[in-house]
Design a protein around this motif. Structure first.
Motif, PDB file in Angstrom:
ATOM      1  N   VAL A  61      -2.965  -0.638   0.608  1.00  0.00           N
ATOM      2  CA  VAL A  61      -4.042  -1.800   0.543  1.00  0.00           C
ATOM      3  C   VAL A  61      -4.275  -1.691  -1.166  1.00  0.00           C
ATOM      4  CG1 VAL A  61      -5.805  -3.149   1.084  1.00  0.00           C
ATOM      5  CG2 VAL A  61      -4.505  -1.742   2.773  1.00  0.00           C
ATOM      6  N   THR A  62      -4.000  -2.806  -1.758  1.00  0.00           N
ATOM      7  CA  THR A  62      -4.476  -2.447  -3.242  1.00  0.00           C
ATOM      8  C   THR A  62      -4.322  -4.102  -4.084  1.00  0.00           C
ATOM      9  OG1 THR A  62      -4.442  -1.179  -5.567  1.00  0.00           O
ATOM     10  CG2 THR A  62      -2.262  -1.862  -4.101  1.00  0.00           C
ATOM     11  N   THR A  63      -4.720  -4.052  -5.290  1.00  0.00           N
ATOM     12  CA  THR A  63      -4.513  -5.370  -6.048  1.00  0.00           C
ATOM     13  C   THR A  63      -3.133  -5.601  -6.352  1.00  0.00           C
ATOM     14  OG1 THR A  63      -4.989  -3.903  -7.884  1.00  0.00           O
ATOM     15  CG2 THR A  63      -6.977  -5.237  -6.996  1.00  0.00           C
ATOM     16  N   VAL A 112       7.820   0.080   0.824  1.00  0.00           N
ATOM     17  CA  VAL A 112       6.392   0.379   1.358  1.00  0.00           C
ATOM     18  C   VAL A 112       5.675  -0.962   2.226  1.00  0.00           C
ATOM     19  CG1 VAL A 112       4.109   1.174   0.821  1.00  0.00           C
ATOM     20  CG2 VAL A 112       6.284   2.264  -0.314  1.00  0.00           C
ATOM     21  N   ASP A 113       5.031  -0.608   2.969  1.00  0.00           N
ATOM     22  CA  ASP A 113       4.073  -1.992   3.665  1.00  0.00           C
ATOM     23  C   ASP A 113       2.900  -2.178   2.851  1.00  0.00           C
ATOM     24  OD1 ASP A 113       2.992  -3.663   5.358  1.00  0.00           O
ATOM     25  OD2 ASP A 113       2.208  -2.156   6.686  1.00  0.00           O
ATOM     26  N   MET A 114       3.007  -3.176   2.390  1.00  0.00           N
ATOM     27  CA  MET A 114       1.929  -3.819   1.167  1.00  0.00           C
ATOM     28  C   MET A 114       0.976  -4.670   1.758  1.00  0.00           C
ATOM     29  SD  MET A 114       2.918  -1.999  -1.510  1.00  0.00           S
ATOM     30  CE  MET A 114       1.544  -2.820  -2.516  1.00  0.00           C
ATOM     31  N   HIS A 115      -0.364  -4.686   1.177  1.00  0.00           N
ATOM     32  CA  HIS A 115      -1.378  -5.491   1.952  1.00  0.00           C
ATOM     33  C   HIS A 115      -2.073  -5.748   0.808  1.00  0.00           C
ATOM     34  CE1 HIS A 115      -0.717  -4.964   6.078  1.00  0.00           C
ATOM     35  NE2 HIS A 115      -0.105  -3.496   5.975  1.00  0.00           N
ATOM     36  N   PRO A 116      -2.160  -6.934   0.074  1.00  0.00           N
ATOM     37  CA  PRO A 116      -2.977  -7.341  -1.079  1.00  0.00           C
ATOM     38  C   PRO A 116      -4.349  -7.213  -0.657  1.00  0.00           C
ATOM     39  CG  PRO A 116      -1.080  -8.916  -0.917  1.00  0.00           C
ATOM     40  CD  PRO A 116      -1.247  -8.076   0.614  1.00  0.00           C
ATOM     41  N   ILE A 117      -5.378  -6.592  -1.502  1.00  0.00           N
ATOM     42  CA  ILE A 117      -6.580  -6.452  -1.288  1.00  0.00           C
ATOM     43  C   ILE A 117      -7.458  -7.707  -0.823  1.00  0.00           C
ATOM     44  CG2 ILE A 117      -7.591  -6.381  -3.467  1.00  0.00           C
ATOM     45  CD1 ILE A 117      -9.192  -4.015  -2.698  1.00  0.00           C
ATOM     46  N   GLU A 118      -7.074  -8.732  -1.426  1.00  0.00           N
ATOM     47  CA  GLU A 118      -7.628 -10.140  -1.464  1.00  0.00           C
ATOM     48  C   GLU A 118      -7.665 -10.513   0.043  1.00  0.00           C
ATOM     49  OE1 GLU A 118      -5.362  -9.476  -3.481  1.00  0.00           O
ATOM     50  OE2 GLU A 118      -5.931  -9.402  -5.538  1.00  0.00           O
ATOM     51  N   HIS A 119      -6.384 -10.253   0.761  1.00  0.00           N
ATOM     52  CA  HIS A 119      -6.429 -10.889   1.981  1.00  0.00           C
ATOM     53  C   HIS A 119      -6.381  -9.898   3.056  1.00  0.00           C
ATOM     54  CE1 HIS A 119      -5.272 -14.631  -0.187  1.00  0.00           C
ATOM     55  NE2 HIS A 119      -4.421 -13.713  -0.717  1.00  0.00           N
ATOM     56  N   PHE A 120      -6.966  -8.845   3.050  1.00  0.00           N
ATOM     57  CA  PHE A 120      -7.117  -7.542   3.624  1.00  0.00           C
ATOM     58  C   PHE A 120      -7.954  -7.803   4.878  1.00  0.00           C
ATOM     59  CE2 PHE A 120      -7.998  -2.802   4.632  1.00  0.00           C
ATOM     60  CZ  PHE A 120      -6.771  -2.685   5.508  1.00  0.00           C
ATOM     61  N   ASP A 121      -7.769  -7.682   6.158  1.00  0.00           N
ATOM     62  CA  ASP A 121      -8.585  -8.099   7.204  1.00  0.00           C
ATOM     63  C   ASP A 121      -8.352  -6.994   8.409  1.00  0.00           C
ATOM     64  OD1 ASP A 121      -8.808  -9.732  10.102  1.00  0.00           O
ATOM     65  OD2 ASP A 121     -10.145 -10.129   8.862  1.00  0.00           O
ATOM     66  N   SER A 122      -9.258  -6.429   8.801  1.00  0.00           N
ATOM     67  CA  SER A 122      -9.114  -5.242   9.835  1.00  0.00           C
ATOM     68  C   SER A 122      -8.548  -5.907  11.165  1.00  0.00           C
ATOM     69  CB  SER A 122     -10.481  -4.688  10.039  1.00  0.00           C
ATOM     70  OG  SER A 122     -11.427  -5.551  10.622  1.00  0.00           O
ATOM     71  N   SER A 123      -8.814  -7.009  11.726  1.00  0.00           N
ATOM     72  CA  SER A 123      -8.142  -7.545  12.917  1.00  0.00           C
ATOM     73  C   SER A 123      -6.722  -7.631  12.763  1.00  0.00           C
ATOM     74  CB  SER A 123      -8.841  -8.680  13.337  1.00  0.00           C
ATOM     75  OG  SER A 123      -8.947  -9.489  12.430  1.00  0.00           O
ATOM     76  N   GLU A 124      -6.462  -8.285  11.399  1.00  0.00           N
ATOM     77  CA  GLU A 124      -4.984  -8.798  11.310  1.00  0.00           C
ATOM     78  C   GLU A 124      -4.079  -7.244  11.338  1.00  0.00           C
ATOM     79  OE1 GLU A 124      -2.200 -10.733   7.975  1.00  0.00           O
ATOM     80  OE2 GLU A 124      -4.343 -11.205   8.123  1.00  0.00           O
ATOM     81  N   TYR A 125      -4.858  -6.297  10.580  1.00  0.00           N
ATOM     82  CA  TYR A 125      -4.130  -5.093  10.280  1.00  0.00           C
ATOM     83  C   TYR A 125      -4.017  -4.173  11.592  1.00  0.00           C
ATOM     84  CZ  TYR A 125      -2.956  -0.395   8.296  1.00  0.00           C
ATOM     85  OH  TYR A 125      -2.147   0.646   8.025  1.00  0.00           O
ATOM     86  N   LEU A 126      -4.954  -4.191  12.494  1.00  0.00           N
ATOM     87  CA  LEU A 126      -4.912  -3.680  13.662  1.00  0.00           C
ATOM     88  C   LEU A 126      -3.936  -4.233  14.551  1.00  0.00           C
ATOM     89  CD1 LEU A 126      -8.717  -3.017  14.338  1.00  0.00           C
ATOM     90  CD2 LEU A 126      -6.690  -1.131  13.920  1.00  0.00           C
ATOM     91  N   GLU A 127      -3.657  -5.669  14.570  1.00  0.00           N
ATOM     92  CA  GLU A 127      -2.769  -6.166  15.126  1.00  0.00           C
ATOM     93  C   GLU A 127      -1.296  -6.031  15.067  1.00  0.00           C
ATOM     94  OE1 GLU A 127      -1.590 -10.870  16.688  1.00  0.00           O
ATOM     95  OE2 GLU A 127      -3.452 -10.316  15.458  1.00  0.00           O
ATOM     96  N   THR A 128      -1.095  -5.910  13.649  1.00  0.00           N
ATOM     97  CA  THR A 128       0.028  -5.881  12.959  1.00  0.00           C
ATOM     98  C   THR A 128       0.664  -4.243  13.292  1.00  0.00           C
ATOM     99  OG1 THR A 128      -0.302  -7.179  11.138  1.00  0.00           O
ATOM    100  CG2 THR A 128       1.642  -5.615  10.909  1.00  0.00           C
ATOM    101  N   HIS A 129      -0.399  -3.339  13.396  1.00  0.00           N
ATOM    102  CA  HIS A 129       0.098  -1.956  13.540  1.00  0.00           C
ATOM    103  C   HIS A 129      -0.443  -1.403  14.840  1.00  0.00           C
ATOM    104  CE1 HIS A 129       1.359  -1.230   9.485  1.00  0.00           C
ATOM    105  NE2 HIS A 129       0.717  -2.138   8.971  1.00  0.00           N
ATOM    106  N   SER A 130      -0.494  -2.435  15.809  1.00  0.00           N
ATOM    107  CA  SER A 130      -0.886  -1.995  17.165  1.00  0.00           C
ATOM    108  C   SER A 130      -0.210  -0.916  17.991  1.00  0.00           C
ATOM    109  CB  SER A 130      -0.970  -3.262  18.183  1.00  0.00           C
ATOM    110  OG  SER A 130       0.438  -3.712  18.183  1.00  0.00           O
ATOM    111  N   CYS A 131       0.993  -0.725  17.567  1.00  0.00           N
ATOM    112  CA  CYS A 131       1.750   0.178  18.170  1.00  0.00           C
ATOM    113  C   CYS A 131       1.908   1.623  17.349  1.00  0.00           C
ATOM    114  CB  CYS A 131       3.253  -0.201  18.480  1.00  0.00           C
ATOM    115  SG  CYS A 131       3.208  -1.594  19.774  1.00  0.00           S
ATOM    116  N   ASP A 132       1.051   1.696  16.089  1.00  0.00           N
ATOM    117  CA  ASP A 132       1.365   2.844  14.975  1.00  0.00           C
ATOM    118  C   ASP A 132      -0.025   3.590  15.474  1.00  0.00           C
ATOM    119  OD1 ASP A 132       3.602   1.719  14.156  1.00  0.00           O
ATOM    120  OD2 ASP A 132       2.829   0.378  12.822  1.00  0.00           O
TER     121      ASP A 132
END
Length: 592
Positions: free
Chosen positions: A33-35, A46-66
């Motif tokens: 998670v970075t700019t 690498v699994d990238m997440h732009p910091i501008e749109h980083f959301d905990s609920s979305e991340y937890l849903e995406t990686h629910s099995c990790d």
């Protein structure tokens, strides 16, 4: 379930370097998670997440099995709204995913009083409070890695390699060294829930780093001539200006330092740890460097003199922090009508040093301060363990006078006694033999005995004998068993100006050394010393102590304290080598 390492941070290009390092570890995926501007330097797999749109609920849903293999957060100096949100989001993910370890990459600036860096670190630790796993804080010096800010700045300023004065020294830690430490903590099973580690890296002149950056891209002739002129005209001026800036902004000292002086044991242990111990040199009051000119290239001097808060008294015992000076210990004891058994002439020396370096008065009941130590508290950075050793323990003997060890002395307990007065008898002997001198030290009634000779040209030897009860004949009552020269040294040290002059002149022009000679070797020295270019000779007696690393382990020795001009150093060393087969020198009293 797949294991995922979460890496987060904004505006820190070193994230790309750590991601590249971490990707070499098998058995896990990376989630960064970075700019967006830093994302371009990271491997596209690498699994990238732009910091501008980083959301905990979305991340937890995406990686629910990790499951989380760990979390690494690169902190910014400034705690902006964006950084606050990032930390809160990462904290929520770490808590819900039960992360076993969260590593925060803070900054060395914290040690130099940078309020913004300190507030950011404190807020991040507070945000992670209550986490079931471990929280580890790293305070690295500026990171030197391919994408780091420091690397870019050095590349831009490489033309200044001929301008920056060599006295400007600082630390930068290699990226791989820091990243390996982070990986070590992510895998660690240490039970301590919260740890802080400072990583300094080697302490080197900045001009060396600038010159190294210029090796592959040589400077043009015009630039070389210009920088040479700048060095002659502006280099020293810039140094003076930097000194003024540091007075106004102490945090700027991070860019030019060679010594750190922590004021608490906690800060001392943050700096002296399993990842950083090889980059620092532990000293007490630092006489080895400031007075004797001893050098420790590539290392940051870490003085324990500021760790001098703890003291506890019993009837005949006193426990001190290792950084307490002998002078401070004497003052603390005097208020309770107590005193040390051994009082050296020069008292501006940390009492903890006596465990590693022979510090002595003379042929008293106890010849050295180390003989009065009953217990020590030590820290081993390699095993990351504390242990307490009493005088009877083999561990106590193994580390006493052992300068090859990396253990750090935190506290020590010494024997003390009731305050008393001393009675001095001073007399002069003309050309005494070595047998006559040795006979003087057999007077066991005396508390202290020492002899002085004012250079080889003199035929007189002054004898100072100190008694705890009035002897026969004339005597002078004293508070301490030492002469006027010792008092003069302390007065010089107490004033910053005279102290700087005293040490500076000694380093530049004098060679000071102390030999420990068995009685037979002392007889040879006394017979032949008239041919040596010596300016001062001081003689004391030290009895054998049996400790394995002691210079007087197996036999009684005569301590010969010698002072000469530096130009005579080579001739003296040649004399010692040719005359004595195995002369032992006091490593704490040896000019370089």
């Amino acid at each position: 379930m797949d294991k995922v390492l979460l890496i987060a941070g904004a505006n820190n290009p070193a994230i790309a370097d750590y991601a590249a390092f971490a990707s070499r570890v098998e058995g896990r995926r990376l989630s960064v998670v970075t700019t967006s501007d830093i994302c371009g330097g990271i491997n596209k797999t690498v699994d990238m997440h732009p910091i501008e749109h980083f959301d905990s609920s979305e991340y937890l849903e995406t990686h629910s099995c990790d499951s989380l293999a760990g979390v690494v957060v690169f902190l910014n100096r400034k705690l902006t709204a964006c950084n606050r949100k990032l930390l809160e989001t990462v904290s929520e993910i770490a808590r819900k995913k039960s992360a076993e370890c969260v590593c925060l990459i803070s900054s060395l600036r914290v040690h130099f009083g940078d309020r913004r860096a300190t507030q950011t670190e404190e807020w991040a630790v507070k945000c992670l409070r209550g986490l079931p796993g471990r929280v580890v804080v790293f305070r690295p010096a500026p990171i030197n890695s391919p994408c780091s800010v420091l690397s870019a700045r050095i590349g831009m300023l490489r033309f200044l390699s001929q301008v920056v004065p060599e006295r400007f020294k600082g630390c930068c830690v290699e990226g791989d060294e820091l990243f390996a430490a982070v990986e070590g903590e992510l895998k660690s099973t240490n039970f301590r829930r919260h740890r802080v580690f400072t990583l300094l890296g080697p302490n080197r002149p900045w001009t060396h780093l600038l010159a190294k950056k210029s090796e592959g891209r040589p400077l043009s002739v015009v630039v070389r001539v210009t920088t040479l002129l700048l060095r002659l005209l502006l280099g020293q001026v810039a140094g003076l200006l930097f000194g003024l800036v540091v007075k106004l902004f102490p945090e700027m000292r991070m860019w030019s330092f060679d010594t750190l002086r922590p004021t608490t044991v906690r800060d001392l242990l943050v700096l002296y740890n399993k990842y950083n111990y090889r980059h620092v040199k532990i000293v007490g009051y630092n006489n080895g460097v400031t007075h004797f000119g001893q050098r420790h290239p590539g290392k940051t001097i870490l003085s324990t003199a500021g760790c001098n808060h703890g003291v506890r008294l019993w009837d005949d015992l006193a426990r001190f922090d290792g950084g307490v000076t002998v002078r401070e210990a004497m003052s603390l004891l005097a208020t309770n009508n107590k005193e040390l058994h051994v009082v050296p002439n020069y008292s501006y020396v940390s009492i903890g040093t006596s465990y590693f370096i022979p510090i002595h008065g003379s042929a008293s009941k106890y010849c050295t301060l180390a003989e009065t130590i009953e217990k020590v508290c030590l820290y081993d950075p390699i095993d990351d363990q504390f242990f307490v050793a009493s005088r009877q323990d083999p561990t106590f003997a193994r580390y006493m006078y052992n300068l090859s060890t990396d253990v750090l002395l935190l506290q020590l307990t010494l024997k003390i006694r009731d305050k008393t007065r001393y009675f001095r008898i001073m007399r002069t002997m003309a050309n005494p033999s070595s047998q006559q001198i040795l006979a003087l030290f057999k007077d066991h009634r005396a508390a202290n005995i020492e002899l002085r000779k004012a250079g080889v040209a003199s035929t007189e030897v002054r004898v100072y004998q100190y008694y705890m009860s009035p002897p026969d004949g004339d005597s002078v009552p004293l508070e301490l068993p030492r002469d006027r020269l010792g008092s003069l040294w302390d007065r010089l040290e107490s004033n910053p100006i005279t102290s700087a002059l005293f040490h500076g002149l000694t380093r530049r022009f004098a060679h000071h050394v102390e030999l420990f000679l068995p009685e037979d070797d002392f007889a040879m020295f006394w017979k032949t010393h008239d041919a040596l270019p010596l300016s001062k000779i001081q003689v004391r007696y030290i009895r054998r102590d049996g400790f394995p690393n002691s210079p007087f382990r197996e036999q009684d020795c005569v301590s010969v304290d010698l002072f000469m001009l530096k130009k005579h150093k080579r001739a003296f060393e040649s004399y010692v080598k040719q005359t004595f087969r195995a002369a032992r020198m006091n490593p704490g009293k040896h000019s370089m």
